[in-house]
Design an enzyme around this catalytic site. Sequence first.
Site, PDB file in Angstrom:
ATOM      1  N   SER A 144    -113.945 -49.154  18.856  1.00 43.85           N
ATOM      2  CA  SER A 144    -112.860 -49.442  19.782  1.00 43.85           C
ATOM      3  C   SER A 144    -113.433 -49.657  21.166  1.00 43.85           C
ATOM      4  CB  SER A 144    -111.880 -48.279  19.832  1.00 43.85           C
ATOM      5  OG  SER A 144    -110.924 -48.464  18.861  1.00 43.85           O
ATOM      6  N   HIS A 148    -106.184 -47.487  24.312  1.00 49.58           N
ATOM      7  CA  HIS A 148    -106.114 -46.221  23.567  1.00 49.58           C
ATOM      8  C   HIS A 148    -107.348 -45.359  23.782  1.00 49.58           C
ATOM      9  CE1 HIS A 148    -108.133 -48.367  20.095  1.00 49.58           C
ATOM     10  NE2 HIS A 148    -108.614 -47.168  19.851  1.00 49.58           N
ATOM     11  N   ASP A 184    -104.593 -54.131  24.307  1.00 51.76           N
ATOM     12  CA  ASP A 184    -105.195 -52.789  24.229  1.00 51.76           C
ATOM     13  C   ASP A 184    -106.438 -52.681  25.123  1.00 51.76           C
ATOM     14  OD1 ASP A 184    -105.973 -50.271  23.469  1.00 51.76           O
ATOM     15  OD2 ASP A 184    -105.779 -50.619  21.320  1.00 51.76           O
TER      16      ASP A 184
HETATM   17  N1  ARG Z   1    -106.143 -48.084  14.605  1.00 50.13           N
HETATM   18  C1  ARG Z   1    -106.849 -48.141  15.856  1.00 50.13           C
HETATM   19  C2  ARG Z   1    -108.069 -47.214  15.799  1.00 50.13           C
HETATM   20  O1  ARG Z   1    -108.314 -46.390  15.173  1.00 50.13           O
HETATM   21  C3  ARG Z   1    -106.001 -47.911  17.058  1.00 50.13           C
HETATM   22  C4  ARG Z   1    -105.397 -46.546  17.245  1.00 50.13           C
HETATM   23  C5  ARG Z   1    -104.501 -46.434  18.428  1.00 50.13           C
HETATM   24  N2  ARG Z   1    -103.218 -47.123  18.251  1.00 50.13           N
HETATM   25  C6  ARG Z   1    -102.101 -46.579  17.685  1.00 50.13           C
HETATM   26  N3  ARG Z   1    -101.050 -47.321  17.545  1.00 50.13           N
HETATM   27  N4  ARG Z   1    -102.063 -45.345  17.288  1.00 50.13           N
HETATM   28  O2  ARG Z   1    -108.325 -46.242  15.679  1.00 50.13           O
HETATM   29  N1  GLU Z   2    -109.230 -48.221  16.645  1.00 48.41           N
HETATM   30  C1  GLU Z   2    -110.562 -47.898  16.189  1.00 48.41           C
HETATM   31  C2  GLU Z   2    -111.286 -46.990  17.183  1.00 48.41           C
HETATM   32  O1  GLU Z   2    -110.642 -46.233  17.841  1.00 48.41           O
HETATM   33  C3  GLU Z   2    -111.297 -49.127  15.865  1.00 48.41           C
HETATM   34  C4  GLU Z   2    -110.727 -49.671  14.655  1.00 48.41           C
HETATM   35  C5  GLU Z   2    -111.574 -49.386  13.455  1.00 48.41           C
HETATM   36  O2  GLU Z   2    -111.605 -48.278  12.930  1.00 48.41           O
HETATM   37  O3  GLU Z   2    -112.213 -50.367  13.071  1.00 48.41           O
HETATM   38  O4  GLU Z   2    -112.493 -46.948  17.229  1.00 48.41           O
END
Ligand code: ARG
Ligand code: GLU
Length: 744
Positions: free
Chosen positions: A678, A111, A247
Amino acid sequence: MIKDMVLSEKVGVKDMKSARIQEIFFRFTQMFVLITLGLTGSYSAKCKEGMWVPTMLKTREADMLREGLQIPTEMLYNETGTGLNNAVVLFGKGCTGEIISDKGLVLTNHHCGYGSAQRLSSPDKDYFAYGFWAMHNDEELPCPGLTVTIVRKLIDVTADVLGGIADTASDKLRDSIASKRILDLEAKYRKNYATDAMVKPYYQGNKYWMILSDTYSDIRLVGFPPNGIGAFGGDDENWVWPRHTGDFSMFRIYAGKDNKPAPYAKENKPFKADKFLEIKVSGYKKGDFTLVYGFPGTTNEYTYSGELKQVVEITDPIAIAARTAKLGVWQRHMTADRSIFLKYTSKYAGVANGWKKWQGEIKGLKDADAVGHKKDFENTFDAWAQQQTKNKVYMSLISRMEKATAPTDSIVYADQLQRETVTGIEIVQIAAIADKILGCMRTNLTDSAFTDTVKKIGDELAGFYKNYDAPTDKDVFAALMKMYFAASPTYVSPQIKDALQNAGGNVQAWGDKIYRTSVLPYTEKMATMLKSLRKSDSAWITGDPAWKIFIALQRATKSTIAPQLSEYAKEMKYLRRLYMEGQMEMAGDKTLYPDANLTLRVAYGKVGGIQAGKSKKQGIYQTTLGDVVALDDSTKASFKVPQKLKELYRSKDFGRWAEGGEVPVAFTASNHTTGGNSGSPVLDSRGRLIGLNFDRAFEGTMSDYWFSEKVCRNIAVDIRYVLFITERFGGCGRLIDEMKLIED
Ligand code: ARG
Ligand code: GLU
């Protein structure tokens, strides 16, 4: 003793020897820790909360060793070029990556590479559907605009920035002196070190660190699994443990002749990395020490309870409600029409990411009674402050914060409501762009400068329209406007209310009329309009019903919301700094970690699932490829396992990537992380790569405000899944050959 170790490391002692030295060091320090424990007898099981500045690690060393670290902290960070800090990079503007070969190979999340892959994709090169694997260096694809930053050195410059400024100086005076000194310091360091130099505030401006770094801008895409692996589980599994997403993606840093940063050039060479991460392929167990090294973005761990209460009761709930409405409409249109799905899928993911995280946040904060705990702490602080006769300013801090915050509930409400409802409607966002054109008409630009600017704005709009659908937006308009008007009249702009009344009072009918009469939602109409636009043609904008909404909103903001909020922000900035200073003073010998600010940090914790909770799955800490295949569902795009992966699974030929006959896919641990982490490397007790951080568990997303070891978990892809996919699925064994794998 420890210094000598680092010296050996610095002069490049061969691996065998340094492993031996590490072993001796480990024994010695363990002994030391045990003796210290015996003497003080007071090592309670503390939370492993915290994101530490690498230069502070020495103060954490005893604790880290006790938890299981087996190398000196100097190996994690030092200024001689041999620390692991040289291998952990800021990837783009908000992710982390790590260098995993001496040829500048960088690993990060799928991502985090998504935007770059999107820019390189086209219908006949659909990297989301089929993935991308460069079989030779010359197939690696340049990603214009993408950068990778390596932090070389951190210097505490607090004394240089704040020295001699009287405690009684106003914030304005303090800030103006500090910013001037920061500019001078940065200039001085840039000249002397020939790298980038940037000073950043920590602890609400109580401390400053200079960050010396190198930013590389010729970055090329090397490997990108298809969404069926890299985004497996989609939004359903986002912010959820257990997890099954591969990921990850891979890039390579290219450098100029001297191995220094250089703009893209075909003849640039792969960056020769002195320091890169070794990869441990023999896994980990529950309870093992782990460390996350990366660039966490923002946290508010020392916040005043009144502000936290506003998050729980005002800002999060409004955002969740508005986004529930918007996502519902988008979902309906996306399901009905594939072309709308393609336009909205990336926007949907962005909006849904916050929407889901905040739900976890509210639940976590409420379950833990974080506001109550903060209040208790404030009482303790206040009692302590009353004894501080030397610094009397602490005595009134809590009551001043209360006085400043209490009256702002309604303005915070109004601001958030407006932001998430009216401003969340895309036609209003287009109106904001059209307003820029109006701005140009009202300045004395020459005709040709005007035409140029309009053309630029037209290009910006064309990009926007590519992923825009007017009928979808019209339904969002109705849903969000209904929510806006349902709020107390004090929060609603009288002009917008009048506009609705003039249109007959029915939101739906009002929306129909606006989308019928405005040119703003229609790309062709706008293009024609902009092509022949003259400076005197302002009436089409000022007569537009959507622009009228935008301008009414701006008026409300300028006249009431913005002035009140900026007064409040000014006051709180001052109080927060003093409160932070007070908390640090009260903590005495116990060092507090600074809130995240997108700078290099280290968090440490242990492998292990969430113990609390009803579900049987909660306690598990690892998922496998078998779990992925079991979730395969050809009717759901985000749960469709690629055919080739299923075949690989059936063959059971996992080679060195398996453990107990299965390929491990993801695992969870108690490291304190946030957005920006991330792509961060998850390291074992000897600093070797075991995983790639990419998410947190729903129950613990509150850790941006309140960390609980019980439920706060980071989620990582197992490095063996990354390597298995790269080698067996991507056929890119050449990349594995570049890496340094460790079996023990
Ligand atoms: N929650 C994770 C992070 O903030 C992954 C985001 C990407 N994945 C998704 N399914 N949208 O940011
Ligand atoms: N998915 C998150 C990012 O894009 C990391 C997850 C979190 O917030 O801990 O940095």
